[in-house]
Scaffold this motif. Structure first.
Motif, PDB file in Angstrom:
ATOM      1  N   MET A 152       0.849  -1.178   0.000  1.00 30.07           N
ATOM      2  CA  MET A 152       0.000   0.000   0.000  1.00 30.07           C
ATOM      3  C   MET A 152       0.895   1.242   0.000  1.00 30.07           C
ATOM      4  O   MET A 152       1.819   1.347   0.779  1.00 30.07           O
ATOM      5  N   SER A 153       0.589   2.181  -0.892  1.00 33.23           N
ATOM      6  CA  SER A 153       1.369   3.418  -0.942  1.00 33.23           C
ATOM      7  C   SER A 153       1.011   4.299   0.252  1.00 33.23           C
ATOM      8  O   SER A 153      -0.018   4.101   0.903  1.00 33.23           O
ATOM      9  N   LEU A 154       1.852   5.283   0.511  1.00 32.58           N
ATOM     10  CA  LEU A 154       1.597   6.203   1.611  1.00 32.58           C
ATOM     11  C   LEU A 154       0.288   6.956   1.397  1.00 32.58           C
ATOM     12  O   LEU A 154      -0.510   7.114   2.328  1.00 32.58           O
ATOM     13  N   ALA A 155       0.043   7.389   0.167  1.00 32.99           N
ATOM     14  CA  ALA A 155      -1.201   8.110  -0.124  1.00 32.99           C
ATOM     15  C   ALA A 155      -2.417   7.223   0.146  1.00 32.99           C
ATOM     16  O   ALA A 155      -3.410   7.682   0.722  1.00 32.99           O
ATOM     17  N   GLU A 156      -2.338   5.947  -0.260  1.00 33.40           N
ATOM     18  CA  GLU A 156      -3.447   5.022   0.007  1.00 33.40           C
ATOM     19  C   GLU A 156      -3.622   4.798   1.504  1.00 33.40           C
ATOM     20  O   GLU A 156      -4.747   4.753   2.010  1.00 33.40           O
ATOM     21  N   LEU A 157      -2.515   4.644   2.206  1.00 29.56           N
ATOM     22  CA  LEU A 157      -2.554   4.439   3.653  1.00 29.56           C
ATOM     23  C   LEU A 157      -3.251   5.607   4.343  1.00 29.56           C
ATOM     24  O   LEU A 157      -4.128   5.413   5.196  1.00 29.56           O
ATOM     25  N   ILE A 158      -2.900   6.813   3.945  1.00 29.48           N
ATOM     26  CA  ILE A 158      -3.513   8.006   4.543  1.00 29.48           C
ATOM     27  C   ILE A 158      -5.003   8.064   4.214  1.00 29.48           C
ATOM     28  O   ILE A 158      -5.826   8.337   5.084  1.00 29.48           O
ATOM     29  N   ARG A 159      -5.362   7.769   2.962  1.00 32.21           N
ATOM     30  CA  ARG A 159      -6.777   7.806   2.572  1.00 32.21           C
ATOM     31  C   ARG A 159      -7.598   6.709   3.232  1.00 32.21           C
ATOM     32  O   ARG A 159      -8.752   6.906   3.570  1.00 32.21           O
ATOM     33  N   GLU A 160      -7.019   5.537   3.423  1.00 35.51           N
ATOM     34  CA  GLU A 160      -7.764   4.380   3.922  1.00 35.51           C
ATOM     35  C   GLU A 160      -7.899   4.327   5.441  1.00 35.51           C
ATOM     36  O   GLU A 160      -8.808   3.692   5.959  1.00 35.51           O
ATOM     37  N   ARG A 161      -6.997   4.983   6.195  1.00 37.79           N
ATOM     38  CA  ARG A 161      -7.055   4.902   7.650  1.00 37.79           C
ATOM     39  C   ARG A 161      -8.357   5.491   8.167  1.00 37.79           C
ATOM     40  O   ARG A 161      -8.840   6.486   7.678  1.00 37.79           O
ATOM     41  N   ARG A 162      -8.924   4.841   9.161  1.00 37.42           N
ATOM     42  CA  ARG A 162     -10.183   5.268   9.775  1.00 37.42           C
ATOM     43  C   ARG A 162     -10.030   5.313  11.287  1.00 37.42           C
ATOM     44  O   ARG A 162      -9.220   4.588  11.866  1.00 37.42           O
ATOM     45  N   SER A 163     -10.844   6.128  11.916  1.00 34.62           N
ATOM     46  CA  SER A 163     -10.954   6.079  13.372  1.00 34.62           C
ATOM     47  C   SER A 163     -11.793   4.852  13.709  1.00 34.62           C
ATOM     48  O   SER A 163     -12.873   4.662  13.154  1.00 34.62           O
ATOM     49  N   ILE A 164     -11.265   4.027  14.590  1.00 28.05           N
ATOM     50  CA  ILE A 164     -11.941   2.787  14.957  1.00 28.05           C
ATOM     51  C   ILE A 164     -12.527   2.934  16.353  1.00 28.05           C
ATOM     52  O   ILE A 164     -11.804   3.185  17.314  1.00 28.05           O
ATOM     53  N   ARG A 165     -13.833   2.788  16.428  1.00 27.58           N
ATOM     54  CA  ARG A 165     -14.528   2.915  17.710  1.00 27.58           C
ATOM     55  C   ARG A 165     -14.920   1.568  18.293  1.00 27.58           C
ATOM     56  O   ARG A 165     -15.295   1.485  19.449  1.00 27.58           O
ATOM     57  N   LYS A 166     -14.828   0.523  17.480  1.00 23.74           N
ATOM     58  CA  LYS A 166     -15.209  -0.801  17.952  1.00 23.74           C
ATOM     59  C   LYS A 166     -14.075  -1.782  17.662  1.00 23.74           C
ATOM     60  O   LYS A 166     -13.763  -2.064  16.512  1.00 23.74           O
ATOM     61  N   CYS A 167     -13.468  -2.270  18.733  1.00 26.68           N
ATOM     62  CA  CYS A 167     -12.335  -3.200  18.620  1.00 26.68           C
ATOM     63  C   CYS A 167     -12.787  -4.596  19.030  1.00 26.68           C
ATOM     64  O   CYS A 167     -13.694  -4.751  19.829  1.00 26.68           O
TER      65      CYS A 167
ATOM     66  N   TYR B 154      -9.503  -4.562  14.728  1.00 25.47           N
ATOM     67  CA  TYR B 154     -10.901  -4.408  14.331  1.00 25.47           C
ATOM     68  C   TYR B 154     -11.271  -5.504  13.340  1.00 25.47           C
ATOM     69  O   TYR B 154     -10.420  -6.054  12.635  1.00 25.47           O
ATOM     70  N   ASP B 155     -12.544  -5.837  13.306  1.00 25.90           N
ATOM     71  CA  ASP B 155     -13.029  -6.844  12.365  1.00 25.90           C
ATOM     72  C   ASP B 155     -13.432  -6.218  11.035  1.00 25.90           C
ATOM     73  O   ASP B 155     -13.281  -6.819   9.981  1.00 25.90           O
ATOM     74  N   LYS B 156     -13.948  -5.002  11.110  1.00 28.78           N
ATOM     75  CA  LYS B 156     -14.408  -4.337   9.893  1.00 28.78           C
ATOM     76  C   LYS B 156     -14.181  -2.835  10.042  1.00 28.78           C
ATOM     77  O   LYS B 156     -14.593  -2.233  11.032  1.00 28.78           O
ATOM     78  N   ALA B 157     -13.560  -2.263   9.041  1.00 27.02           N
ATOM     79  CA  ALA B 157     -13.328  -0.809   9.052  1.00 27.02           C
ATOM     80  C   ALA B 157     -14.589  -0.096   8.575  1.00 27.02           C
ATOM     81  O   ALA B 157     -15.254  -0.566   7.656  1.00 27.02           O
ATOM     82  N   PRO B 158     -14.920   1.019   9.199  1.00 30.61           N
ATOM     83  CA  PRO B 158     -16.093   1.764   8.739  1.00 30.61           C
ATOM     84  C   PRO B 158     -15.851   2.372   7.360  1.00 30.61           C
ATOM     85  O   PRO B 158     -14.705   2.557   6.948  1.00 30.61           O
ATOM     86  N   ARG B 159     -16.943   2.665   6.663  1.00 29.89           N
ATOM     87  CA  ARG B 159     -16.820   3.321   5.358  1.00 29.89           C
ATOM     88  C   ARG B 159     -16.319   4.741   5.566  1.00 29.89           C
ATOM     89  O   ARG B 159     -16.481   5.328   6.630  1.00 29.89           O
ATOM     90  N   SER B 160     -15.718   5.273   4.533  1.00 32.88           N
ATOM     91  CA  SER B 160     -15.211   6.639   4.638  1.00 32.88           C
ATOM     92  C   SER B 160     -16.373   7.631   4.628  1.00 32.88           C
ATOM     93  O   SER B 160     -17.427   7.369   4.068  1.00 32.88           O
TER      94      SER B 160
END
Length: 191
Positions: A1-16, A167-173
């Motif tokens: 994964m490129s740095l740009a993709e990593l930055i775009r794909e990261r999410r705040s995770i509220r459920k672990c 996390y089991d599932k990342a939230p949508r952006s």
């Protein structure tokens, strides 16, 4: 994964999920995040790790103590406080970050910015490992009782808590604000 993709794909995770976050991984990610911040000086920030069940319980008690004593907190039903307490106690790990207060505003700002940059890098490096985080600076925890409970020193400033877990599932952006809406061109003239 490129740095740009990593930055775009990261999410705040509220459920672990309940998978433990090993302290060794946290230390490794901190070392890597620090190396990515050339402006981070030794001693400009400090981290407190709460990863054992006992430490997580103590942290959550510190978070809730002041809130439950406030006028607003007294209106919250006990069952709701219990749900809140369980939710945060069940998060596998918490990293509390503090920056060093310097002799002047510039040093304070630089130390705070360095700690924030380190935290952002830490989140991105964690995301690569499947580790989700939520950066918490809620006003309800910004009080002397909480600061005392986490061991904030007189020469330190609270930066935030990274609540973390797998996390089991990342939230949508979410829809993002276009950069152009935050953009102003300096004209060099005053009116």
């Amino acid at each position: 994964m490129s740095l740009a993709e990593l930055i775009r794909e990261r999410r705040s995770i509220r459920k672990c999920n309940s998978t433990p976050v090993e302290q060794e991984l946290v230390v490794e990610l901190l070392h890597k995040a620090t190396r990515l911040q050339p402006s981070v000086e030794s001693g400009s920030w400090r981290v407190v790790y709460a990863g054992t069940p006992e430490a997580r319980k103590r942290l959550v008690d510190c978070m809730l103590e002041q809130m439950s004593q406030s006028k607003f907190g007294k209106l919250i039903p006990g069952k709701l406080l219990d749900v809140f307490k369980k939710r945060f106690t069940d998060i596998p790990a918490h990293v509390i970050v503090m920056s060093t207060v310097g002799p002047d505003r510039l040093t304070n700002d630089r130390n705070y910015a360095a700690a924030c940059g380190m935290m952002q890098s830490f989140q991105l490096l964690g995301w690569e490992q499947g580790l989700g985080m939520l950066w918490d600076t809620e006003s309800m925890i910004q009080n002397e009782g909480f600061f005392k409970g986490i061991g904030l020193r007189e020469d330190e400033r609270f930066v935030g808590i990274l609540h973390m877990g797998y996390y089991d599932k990342a939230p949508r952006s979410r829809k993002r604000t276009p950069a152009e809406q935050k953009w102003t061109v300096f004209q060099g003239q005053t009116t």
